[in-house]
Design a protein around this motif. Structure first.
Motif, PDB file in Angstrom:
ATOM      1  N   ARG A 182       0.736  -1.073  -0.349  1.00  0.00           N
ATOM      2  CA  ARG A 182      -0.418   0.037   0.188  1.00  0.00           C
ATOM      3  C   ARG A 182       0.779   0.911   0.463  1.00  0.00           C
ATOM      4  O   ARG A 182       2.288   1.143   0.636  1.00  0.00           O
ATOM      5  CB  ARG A 182      -1.257  -0.308   1.280  1.00  0.00           C
ATOM      6  N   ASP A 234      -3.793   3.988  -1.581  1.00  0.00           N
ATOM      7  CA  ASP A 234      -4.292   3.256  -1.000  1.00  0.00           C
ATOM      8  C   ASP A 234      -5.173   3.230   0.289  1.00  0.00           C
ATOM      9  O   ASP A 234      -6.057   2.629   1.151  1.00  0.00           O
ATOM     10  CB  ASP A 234      -3.207   2.424  -1.071  1.00  0.00           C
ATOM     11  N   GLU A 235      -4.291   4.245   0.543  1.00  0.00           N
ATOM     12  CA  GLU A 235      -5.760   4.733   2.032  1.00  0.00           C
ATOM     13  C   GLU A 235      -4.566   5.856   2.295  1.00  0.00           C
ATOM     14  O   GLU A 235      -3.967   6.734   1.412  1.00  0.00           O
ATOM     15  CB  GLU A 235      -4.805   4.141   3.079  1.00  0.00           C
ATOM     16  N   ILE A 293     -12.253   5.150   0.403  1.00  0.00           N
ATOM     17  CA  ILE A 293     -11.032   4.599   0.506  1.00  0.00           C
ATOM     18  C   ILE A 293     -10.210   4.500   2.559  1.00  0.00           C
ATOM     19  O   ILE A 293     -11.149   5.547   2.854  1.00  0.00           O
ATOM     20  CB  ILE A 293      -9.511   5.376  -0.084  1.00  0.00           C
ATOM     21  N   PRO A 294      -9.998   3.162   3.575  1.00  0.00           N
ATOM     22  CA  PRO A 294      -9.587   3.434   4.285  1.00  0.00           C
ATOM     23  C   PRO A 294      -8.882   5.088   5.014  1.00  0.00           C
ATOM     24  O   PRO A 294      -8.073   5.542   4.003  1.00  0.00           O
ATOM     25  CB  PRO A 294      -8.641   2.570   4.421  1.00  0.00           C
TER      26      PRO A 294
END
Lengths: 258, 213
Positions: free
Chosen positions: A6, A46-47, A76-77
């Motif tokens: 990530r 990705d986060e 997304i997170p």
């Protein structure tokens, strides 16, 4: 084919405004965390990690409001860290829409807090942030110690033993920052990253020192990190998240490119 | 009257994300976050999210009567989407917390990832956290507009195995092969978090709102 490594851009936020300026071209408001989080989301991050450096307690509500805004627009997170001291702080952040909460100095002052937090909210949302600094001499075996107060205050805690203890207590992920490398652009402390990644059963995010894309590859390939966190190389437009992902993929690291 | 989509709230963590993501893709449907079994039964579609420990989850569902409401909604043929621990709760049994009997909608088992090795011999980290590929096990309206092997965001330490092949709507590999998605008739359940899986996740949620099983 499998789990991707990530890339996590990190925003420093003070009273609802991004500081250490983000310099995207054509951005409407470079200080707006929501706008910037959206940009990173669109760029394939990705986060997102959001470090709250708000000094005054009264302005914490602003932080919650910002988290709420991001969480309603960016899917997304989202990890939020900085000044998390009580179970109430964690509950408020999760309710506002954070997926994970980073605990740093509160864990050093009271390790039981991490255990309580993991039991109450689940390990999956408890990230323990570790700030480590090398304390061994060149001729000695590597040894790193935990520091607080932005790297100024030693604690006497061995970083590897501490990371292991935190995961025993329920931390679901370790955010590891090398205080020697932070801000240097000389790359991650690879030996430190490798030592911690090998010592704990949970994912490790490497942080501190990224100056170019090869550093990201090194953190994963040599350091064994599961994720890499960077701020300035993305904020100042030196590289886009997409460029970073393509570079890493070309170097043989599995990434999410779809 | 617009359709009502109930997101089950049983006091276990962050429902904000699932609710907000559904609102983002809704076209006229009303998204209601509720812990009231009657409201769940009355809804046209039901989303059953979950985070945290399965023992606490199942205990709260039984105490509140939401367990029966979920079973009733499924029996009534309404579309139901389970997410993460919500998917696990629909299985027969989980080995988490020294063994927990679950709702038994599917015959699957929920097992710990354990000490898994990667292809290169290193130890795999648990939780399985991050973006992994989902291999679609079948053509399904829920996969409309989503390419095979698209990555979704996972975060879990336990996974579903032992389902009948025709119930595995998607597979994922992480040291072992497990069910990333399960389906039977009007039920679809996913181990990943569509509400945190960027565009692919939003597409799946949109598909759910349109799904007419």
């Amino acid at each position: 084919m499998g789990l991707a490594k990530r890339i996590i851009p990190c925003l420093d936020v003070d009273a609802g405004r991004v500081v250490k300026g983000v310099q995207f071209v054509d951005i409407r408001d470079a200080g707006d965390p929501v706008e910037i989080a959206k940009r990173y989301n669109d760029a394939g991050a990705d986060e997102i990690t959001f470090l709250d450096i708000t000094a005054s307690h009264q302005e914490r509500d602003t932080t919650l409001h910002t988290v709420e805004q991001i969480a309603s627009q960016v899917f997304i997170p989202l990890t939020v860290g900085g000044g998390v001291r009580t179970l109430e702080d964690i509950r408020n952040l999760l309710n506002a829409g954070a997926d994970k909460v980073g605990i740093n100095s509160a864990a050093v002052h009271n390790p039981e807090f991490v255990r309580e937090a993991a039991e109450r909210f689940g390990s999956q949302c408890i990230v323990v942030a570790i700030d480590a600094k090398k304390v061994s001499a060149e001729s000695e075996t590597n040894r790193w110690e935990i520091f607080t107060h932005g790297g100024r205050k030693p604690t006497g805690l061995d970083a590897v033993a501490w990371a292991r203890k935190m995961t025993d207590y329920g931390a679901g992920e370790i955010l590891l920052t090398s205080m020697d490398r932070d801000g240097t652009k000389n790359g991650f402390d690879i030996a430190l990253t490798r030592a911690i990644a090998d010592a704990v059963p949970v994912p490790v995010i490497a942080s501190g020192g990224v100056g170019n894309l090869q550093h990201l590859v090194d953190g994963v390939v040599q350091g064994g990190a599961d994720a890499v966190l960077a701020a300035s190389i993305f904020h100042f437009g030196e590289y886009s998240v997409q460029e970073a992902k393509q570079f890493m993929q070309a170097a043989g690291v599995e990434m999410r490119l779809d | 009257m617009s359709e009502v989509v109930a997101v089950i709230d049983y006091g276990m963590g962050n429902l904000h994300s699932a609710g907000k993501a559904l609102e983002k893709v809704a076209s006229g449907q009303q998204i209601v976050i509720t812990g009231d079994p009657a409201q769940v039964r009355a809804a046209d579609r039901v989303v059953f999210p979950g985070v945290g420990a399965i023992r606490d989850c199942i205990a709260v569902l039984r105490e509140t009567g939401l367990d029966q409401a979920i079973l009733d909604v499924i029996a009534a043929g309404k579309p139901v989407l389970g997410i993460c621990v919500g998917m696990q709760a629909l299985m027969a049994r989980s080995e988490e917390n020294n063994g927990v009997e679950c709702l038994g909608v599917f015959d699957g088992q929920v097992t710990f990832f354990g000490e898994l090795q990667s292809d290169t011999g290193g130890r795999l980290k648990v939780p399985h956290m991050g973006w992994n590929q989902v291999q679609q096990g079948m053509a399904h309206p829920m996969w409309a507009g989503i390419a095979d092997n698209t990555r979704f965001y996972f975060v879990h330490s336990y996974c579903v195995t032992g389902l009948a092949d025709e119930e595995v709507a998607g597979r994922c590999e992480y040291g072992l092969s497990f069910a990333a998605a399960a389906t039977r008739k009007n039920v679809f359940a996913v181990q990943f978090h569509p509400e945190k899986s960027a565009d692919a996740g939003l597409t799946l949620l949109e598909n759910f709102l349109r799904w007419r099983p």
